[in-house]
Design a protein around this motif. Structure first.
Motif, short mmCIF file in Angstrom:
data_model
loop_
_atom_site.label_atom_id
_atom_site.label_comp_id
_atom_site.label_asym_id
_atom_site.label_seq_id
_atom_site.Cartn_x
_atom_site.Cartn_y
_atom_site.Cartn_z
N MET A 1 0.95 -1.10 0.07
CA MET A 1 0.05 -0.01 -0.14
C MET A 1 1.05 1.24 0.06
SD MET A 1 -2.93 0.92 2.64
CE MET A 1 -4.00 2.42 2.34
N THR A 2 0.61 1.91 -0.78
CA THR A 2 1.32 3.28 -0.98
C THR A 2 0.91 4.34 0.26
OG1 THR A 2 0.99 3.16 -3.40
CG2 THR A 2 1.64 5.32 -2.22
N ASN A 3 1.93 4.89 0.62
CA ASN A 3 1.89 5.99 1.87
C ASN A 3 2.06 7.35 1.31
OD1 ASN A 3 1.99 7.03 4.56
ND2 ASN A 3 3.89 7.44 4.44
N ILE A 4 0.62 7.98 1.39
CA ILE A 4 0.48 9.25 0.86
C ILE A 4 0.31 10.24 2.03
CG2 ILE A 4 -1.14 10.54 -0.40
CD1 ILE A 4 -2.47 7.98 -1.21
N VAL A 5 1.27 11.60 1.77
CA VAL A 5 1.06 12.60 2.87
C VAL A 5 0.74 13.72 2.01
CG1 VAL A 5 2.35 14.08 4.41
CG2 VAL A 5 2.70 11.42 4.43
N ILE A 6 0.08 14.49 2.34
CA ILE A 6 -0.49 15.64 1.42
C ILE A 6 -0.45 16.75 2.42
CG2 ILE A 6 -2.36 17.04 0.25
CD1 ILE A 6 -3.84 14.16 0.05
N TYR A 7 0.52 17.90 2.02
CA TYR A 7 0.61 19.15 2.83
C TYR A 7 -0.47 20.04 2.05
CZ TYR A 7 5.10 17.22 4.66
OH TYR A 7 5.85 16.44 5.31
N THR A 8 -0.91 20.70 3.07
CA THR A 8 -2.01 21.53 2.75
C THR A 8 -1.94 22.86 3.26
OG1 THR A 8 -3.63 20.95 4.29
CG2 THR A 8 -3.67 19.55 1.99
N GLN A 9 -3.23 23.72 2.96
CA GLN A 9 -3.41 24.90 3.56
C GLN A 9 -4.76 25.28 3.66
OE1 GLN A 9 -1.38 28.40 2.15
NE2 GLN A 9 -1.22 27.53 0.04
N ASP A 10 -5.12 26.18 4.43
CA ASP A 10 -6.64 26.40 4.43
C ASP A 10 -6.97 27.60 3.00
OD1 ASP A 10 -6.55 25.42 6.93
OD2 ASP A 10 -6.13 27.31 7.99
N ASP A 11 -8.22 27.38 2.79
CA ASP A 11 -8.49 28.04 1.61
C ASP A 11 -7.84 27.76 0.45
OD1 ASP A 11 -10.81 29.38 3.15
OD2 ASP A 11 -9.28 30.92 3.95
#
Length: 76
Positions: A1-11
């Motif tokens: 299974m692929t490990n996924i990390v998503i860096y996000t920000q508000d709006d």
């Protein structure tokens, strides 16, 4: 299974899009909002300066590439 990390920000519409897309496909991921300085610094350590920034098994994806994402996650 692929490990996924998503860096996000508000709006961030592209951030919302990718999170909704993965959720719709029942793909689990870890979200790290860069309003947290630790996460912002982690992202910068990858020389990434825009969100969404995605790590697929620690491989950086600087732009959202849906074809690559679908291929790596075996999504048709």
């Amino acid at each position: 299974m692929t490990n996924i990390v998503i860096y996000t920000q508000d709006d961030c519409p592209p951030c919302e899009f990718i999170k909704n897309y993965l959720s719709d496909k029942d793909v689990s991921y870890t979200e790290k909002n860069i309003s947290n300085s630790q996460y912002r610094n982690e992202m910068i350590d990858y020389d990434a300066f825009a969100t969404p920034f995605i790590l697929l098994d620690d491989e950086p994806m600087y732009q959202v590439d849906m074809d690559k994402l679908n291929k790596r996650l075996n999504i048709d």
